[in-house]
Design a protein around this motif. Structure first.
Motif, short mmCIF file in Angstrom:
data_model
loop_
_atom_site.label_atom_id
_atom_site.label_comp_id
_atom_site.label_asym_id
_atom_site.label_seq_id
_atom_site.Cartn_x
_atom_site.Cartn_y
_atom_site.Cartn_z
N MET A 94 -0.38 8.04 2.80
CA MET A 94 -0.92 6.70 2.59
C MET A 94 -0.91 5.90 3.89
O MET A 94 -1.84 5.14 4.19
CB MET A 94 -0.11 5.97 1.52
CG MET A 94 -0.17 6.61 0.14
SD MET A 94 -1.82 6.60 -0.59
CE MET A 94 -1.99 4.86 -0.99
N ALA A 95 0.16 6.08 4.67
CA ALA A 95 0.24 5.40 5.97
C ALA A 95 -0.83 5.91 6.92
O ALA A 95 -1.47 5.13 7.65
CB ALA A 95 1.62 5.61 6.57
N THR B 118 0.83 -1.21 0.00
CA THR B 118 0.00 0.00 0.00
C THR B 118 0.86 1.26 0.00
O THR B 118 0.59 2.22 -0.73
CB THR B 118 -0.93 0.01 1.23
OG1 THR B 118 -1.77 -1.15 1.20
CG2 THR B 118 -1.80 1.26 1.24
N LEU B 119 1.90 1.23 0.80
CA LEU B 119 2.74 2.42 0.94
C LEU B 119 3.60 2.67 -0.30
O LEU B 119 3.98 3.82 -0.56
CB LEU B 119 3.64 2.29 2.17
CG LEU B 119 2.94 2.16 3.52
CD1 LEU B 119 3.95 2.23 4.66
CD2 LEU B 119 1.88 3.25 3.69
N THR C 18 2.11 -0.06 10.72
CA THR C 18 2.14 0.88 9.60
C THR C 18 3.28 1.88 9.74
O THR C 18 4.08 2.07 8.80
CB THR C 18 0.81 1.64 9.49
OG1 THR C 18 -0.26 0.69 9.34
CG2 THR C 18 0.82 2.58 8.31
N TYR D 26 -4.16 4.39 5.83
CA TYR D 26 -4.23 2.95 6.09
C TYR D 26 -4.36 2.68 7.60
O TYR D 26 -5.17 1.85 8.02
CB TYR D 26 -2.99 2.26 5.55
CG TYR D 26 -3.03 0.76 5.69
CD1 TYR D 26 -3.59 -0.03 4.70
CD2 TYR D 26 -2.53 0.13 6.83
CE1 TYR D 26 -3.65 -1.41 4.83
CE2 TYR D 26 -2.58 -1.26 6.98
CZ TYR D 26 -3.15 -2.01 5.98
OH TYR D 26 -3.22 -3.38 6.11
N VAL E 44 6.80 2.74 7.67
CA VAL E 44 7.14 4.08 7.18
C VAL E 44 8.55 4.47 7.63
O VAL E 44 9.36 4.95 6.83
CB VAL E 44 6.12 5.12 7.69
CG1 VAL E 44 6.59 6.53 7.37
CG2 VAL E 44 4.76 4.87 7.06
N ILE F 286 3.98 8.82 0.87
CA ILE F 286 4.03 7.63 1.71
C ILE F 286 3.47 7.90 3.11
O ILE F 286 2.80 7.03 3.70
CB ILE F 286 5.48 7.09 1.78
CG1 ILE F 286 5.52 5.77 2.54
CG2 ILE F 286 6.42 8.10 2.41
CD1 ILE F 286 6.88 5.10 2.49
N THR F 287 3.70 9.08 3.64
CA THR F 287 3.18 9.39 4.98
C THR F 287 1.66 9.50 4.97
O THR F 287 0.98 9.01 5.90
CB THR F 287 3.79 10.71 5.49
OG1 THR F 287 5.22 10.61 5.44
CG2 THR F 287 3.36 11.00 6.90
#
Length: 271
Positions: free
Chosen positions: A225-226, A43-44, A239, A229, A243, A222-223
């Motif tokens: 998305m984390a 996902t990330l 998660t 999630y 990261v 990425i942050t």
């Protein structure tokens, strides 16, 4: 003076790197063996490309703007030098997060309003449509903010590197009839780059980390998305551990690459 601090002694063996590598390998094995970690990582990764895009584009633009500001600061014109100093001191005095919010929610609407006002004749002729604030994407607002923020730091790095070049060599180049551009390209820049490289590379690594600030605007790095999630799955530990792992891979890898490049340049210079 302790032996490790004496001039000419060999550098300490990088036990820290061995320890970090062992932890990194153990973490990679744990991620590969766990379906949960594997799902989080997949996902990330979607946001990783946004992080890299923001970092590379913003740093390239900041480097170009920073070089321009540095050259203004070295100009023979007092007014241009004062403009450069004003820009550097004001921008450096602002937290990056505050500048990010200002550009996103104040600067961007002001730019759109100014553009619409200047383009009124074109709009009347039917050549362009009025611009909406939403047309200025949050991604590019974030890139613009990081560009402006880092250009002030990079300008100071470039200025210091250029001023470190021996004036005698510049005078000799003038005596040979080289133009200002030729002196800069052939004499000043190659020598200044050796001085500039370490802090310049460190700023790039810092940009990788500070690119995470774009998540406050909802940019899908990425942050962000984390954050999405973790808030949906409540797996905060897993998660944000992933990261941290990804950012460490990026920053430590870049740091080691920068050190290797510096050592190579020193060897080439010594040869």
């Amino acid at each position: 003076m302790p032996p490790s601090h004496r001039t000419g002694t060999k550098a300490d063996f990088p036990w820290w790197l061995v320890a970090a590598g062992a932890i990194g390998i153990a973490a990679a094995v744990a991620i590969a063996a766990s379906d949960v970690y594997g799902q989080i990582l997949s996902t990330l990764v979607k946001g990783l490309w946004v992080t890299l895009f923001v970092t590379v584009v913003a740093f390239a633009l900041a480097s170009a703007l920073g070089l321009f500001i540095a050259l203004l600061g070295l100009s023979n014109s007092q007014m241009l030098r004062q403009i450069a100093r004003f820009y550097v001191e004001i921008i450096r005095g602002l937290p990056i997060l505050v500048l990010l919010f200002w550009i996103a929610f104040v600067g961007a609407p002001a730019f759109v309003a100014a553009w619409n006002w200047l383009s009124l004749p074109l709009q009347a002729a039917g050549l362009v449509e009025p611009m909406q604030v939403r047309d200025f994407s949050l991604l590019w607002r974030a890139i613009l903010a990081l560009t402006i923020a880092y250009s002030s730091f990079i300008a100071e790095i470039f200025r210091a590197g250029i001023q470190a070049v021996d004036v005698g060599q510049i005078e000799a180049a003038k005596a040979l009839g080289l133009s200002r551009y030729q002196r800069f390209r052939l004499i000043v820049w190659p020598q200044a780059f050796r001085t500039i490289l370490p802090p310049y590379g460190n700023d790039f690594i810092a940009m990788v980390k500070d690119s995470s600030l774009v998540s406050v605007l909802g940019v899908a790095d990425i942050t962000q998305m984390a954050k999405v999630y973790a808030s949906g799955s409540f797996r905060f530990f897993e998660t944000y551990s992933i990261v941290a792992y990804v950012y460490l891979l990026l920053t430590v890898g870049l740091s080691l690459g920068l050190r290797a490049l510096e050592r190579r340049m020193r060897r080439d210079r010594a040869a």
